[in-house]
Scaffold this motif. Sequence first.
Motif, PDB file in Angstrom:
ATOM      1  N   PHE A   1       1.281  -1.139  -0.252  1.00 30.22           N
ATOM      2  CA  PHE A   1      -0.228  -0.344  -0.358  1.00 30.22           C
ATOM      3  C   PHE A   1       0.909   1.128   0.069  1.00 30.22           C
ATOM      4  O   PHE A   1       2.062   0.925  -0.025  1.00 30.22           O
ATOM      5  N   HIS A   2       0.250   2.011  -0.021  1.00 24.28           N
ATOM      6  CA  HIS A   2       0.871   3.337   0.176  1.00 24.28           C
ATOM      7  C   HIS A   2       1.266   3.465   1.337  1.00 24.28           C
ATOM      8  O   HIS A   2       0.372   4.273   1.618  1.00 24.28           O
ATOM      9  N   ASN A   3       2.778   4.440   1.180  1.00 21.14           N
ATOM     10  CA  ASN A   3       2.882   5.450   3.222  1.00 21.14           C
ATOM     11  C   ASN A   3       3.268   7.253   2.204  1.00 21.14           C
ATOM     12  O   ASN A   3       2.604   7.655   1.094  1.00 21.14           O
ATOM     13  N   PHE A   4       3.541   7.829   3.063  1.00 22.91           N
ATOM     14  CA  PHE A   4       3.459   8.992   3.162  1.00 22.91           C
ATOM     15  C   PHE A   4       5.310   9.377   3.704  1.00 22.91           C
ATOM     16  O   PHE A   4       4.929   9.580   4.657  1.00 22.91           O
ATOM     17  N   SER A   5       5.861  10.167   2.681  1.00 26.25           N
ATOM     18  CA  SER A   5       7.256  10.579   3.156  1.00 26.25           C
ATOM     19  C   SER A   5       7.107  12.242   3.599  1.00 26.25           C
ATOM     20  O   SER A   5       6.892  12.895   2.463  1.00 26.25           O
TER      21      SER A   5
ATOM     22  N   ARG B   1       6.517  13.024  -1.211  1.00 27.22           N
ATOM     23  CA  ARG B   1       6.033  11.890  -2.165  1.00 27.22           C
ATOM     24  C   ARG B   1       5.585  10.580  -1.381  1.00 27.22           C
ATOM     25  O   ARG B   1       6.490  10.217  -0.323  1.00 27.22           O
ATOM     26  N   ALA B   2       4.882   9.631  -1.783  1.00 32.30           N
ATOM     27  CA  ALA B   2       4.458   8.430  -1.761  1.00 32.30           C
ATOM     28  C   ALA B   2       4.956   7.856  -1.957  1.00 32.30           C
ATOM     29  O   ALA B   2       6.572   8.340  -2.550  1.00 32.30           O
ATOM     30  N   GLY B   3       5.097   7.020  -0.901  1.00 32.62           N
ATOM     31  CA  GLY B   3       6.197   5.799  -0.791  1.00 32.62           C
ATOM     32  C   GLY B   3       5.502   4.243  -1.067  1.00 32.62           C
ATOM     33  O   GLY B   3       3.697   4.312  -1.054  1.00 32.62           O
ATOM     34  N   LEU B   4       6.063   2.819  -1.444  1.00 30.08           N
ATOM     35  CA  LEU B   4       5.052   1.989  -1.762  1.00 30.08           C
ATOM     36  C   LEU B   4       5.996   1.127  -0.060  1.00 30.08           C
ATOM     37  O   LEU B   4       7.335   1.113   0.160  1.00 30.08           O
ATOM     38  N   TYR B   5       4.528   0.568   0.877  1.00 28.74           N
ATOM     39  CA  TYR B   5       4.934  -0.019   1.774  1.00 28.74           C
ATOM     40  C   TYR B   5       4.536  -1.659   1.481  1.00 28.74           C
ATOM     41  O   TYR B   5       3.399  -2.213   1.114  1.00 28.74           O
ATOM     42  N   LEU B   6       5.393  -2.623   1.510  1.00 24.34           N
ATOM     43  CA  LEU B   6       5.259  -4.008   0.696  1.00 24.34           C
ATOM     44  C   LEU B   6       5.390  -4.835   2.889  1.00 24.34           C
ATOM     45  O   LEU B   6       5.814  -5.007   2.903  1.00 24.34           O
ATOM     46  N   GLU B   7       4.102  -4.658   2.536  1.00 22.38           N
ATOM     47  CA  GLU B   7       3.234  -5.648   3.943  1.00 22.38           C
ATOM     48  C   GLU B   7       3.791  -6.847   3.471  1.00 22.38           C
ATOM     49  O   GLU B   7       3.926  -7.685   5.186  1.00 22.38           O
ATOM     50  N   ASP B   8       3.158  -7.875   2.876  1.00 18.41           N
ATOM     51  CA  ASP B   8       4.251  -8.917   2.879  1.00 18.41           C
ATOM     52  C   ASP B   8       4.525  -9.424   1.388  1.00 18.41           C
ATOM     53  O   ASP B   8       4.117  -8.962   0.448  1.00 18.41           O
ATOM     54  N   ILE B   9       5.582 -10.266   1.519  1.00 17.04           N
ATOM     55  CA  ILE B   9       6.028 -11.010  -0.027  1.00 17.04           C
ATOM     56  C   ILE B   9       5.659 -11.933   0.332  1.00 17.04           C
ATOM     57  O   ILE B   9       6.352 -12.835   1.697  1.00 17.04           O
ATOM     58  N   TYR B  10       5.361 -12.980  -0.183  1.00 13.96           N
ATOM     59  CA  TYR B  10       5.967 -14.648   0.208  1.00 13.96           C
ATOM     60  C   TYR B  10       5.919 -15.821  -0.989  1.00 13.96           C
ATOM     61  O   TYR B  10       5.162 -14.976  -2.512  1.00 13.96           O
ATOM     62  N   ILE B  11       6.944 -16.493  -1.355  1.00 15.02           N
ATOM     63  CA  ILE B  11       7.205 -17.646  -2.290  1.00 15.02           C
ATOM     64  C   ILE B  11       6.793 -18.914  -1.699  1.00 15.02           C
ATOM     65  O   ILE B  11       7.945 -19.057  -0.245  1.00 15.02           O
ATOM     66  N   GLN B  12       6.084 -19.510  -2.126  1.00 11.44           N
ATOM     67  CA  GLN B  12       5.419 -20.945  -1.529  1.00 11.44           C
ATOM     68  C   GLN B  12       7.169 -21.613  -1.357  1.00 11.44           C
ATOM     69  O   GLN B  12       8.284 -21.568  -2.279  1.00 11.44           O
TER      70      GLN B  12
END
Length: 161
Positions: free
Chosen positions: A71-75, A80-91
């Motif tokens: 989701f987007h966060n903000f600095s 500017r907006a940033g992206l916040y990676l909450e989850d990344i998953y690979i089986q």
Amino acid sequence: MNKNNLTFRYATVDDIPLVLSFIKELAEYEKMSEDVIATEDLLREMLFEKKRAEVFFALLDESEIGFALFFHNFSTFLGRAGLYLEDIYIQPQYRGNGYGKQIFKELSSIALERGCGRLELLCLDWNQPSIDFYKSMGAEPLNEWTVHRITSDKFKSIIEK
């Protein structure tokens, strides 16, 4: 396995059971299964009705092998907006084949396209394989920062103070 066969697609409302399944798999890996209280109805509301976050899947030969939720966060400093990676998953059976790198390339493309100033994430201190991977992608730990969390059960007491 050929990483050139990896493709991406955004989740649709029909994918909610798969999103929840990946969340539960990730929680099991992180030894946090008891913390998952998300439901399909809650994900439907938050992801697709209120659009609070986005999900895309990594597909190998048209089968979903992993996902990213962001989701987007903000600095204020960058303005500017940033992206916040909450989850990344690979089986597990697909790890070690460069697919995580491909997911980060996709996230970086999204961030660049949207004019984001940065991509941020958290990683558990004990998860050395992930820490090493994130560092290999150029991530730098912010050792001088401590994450503080206020859970929803504290909101009323804060309001009443």
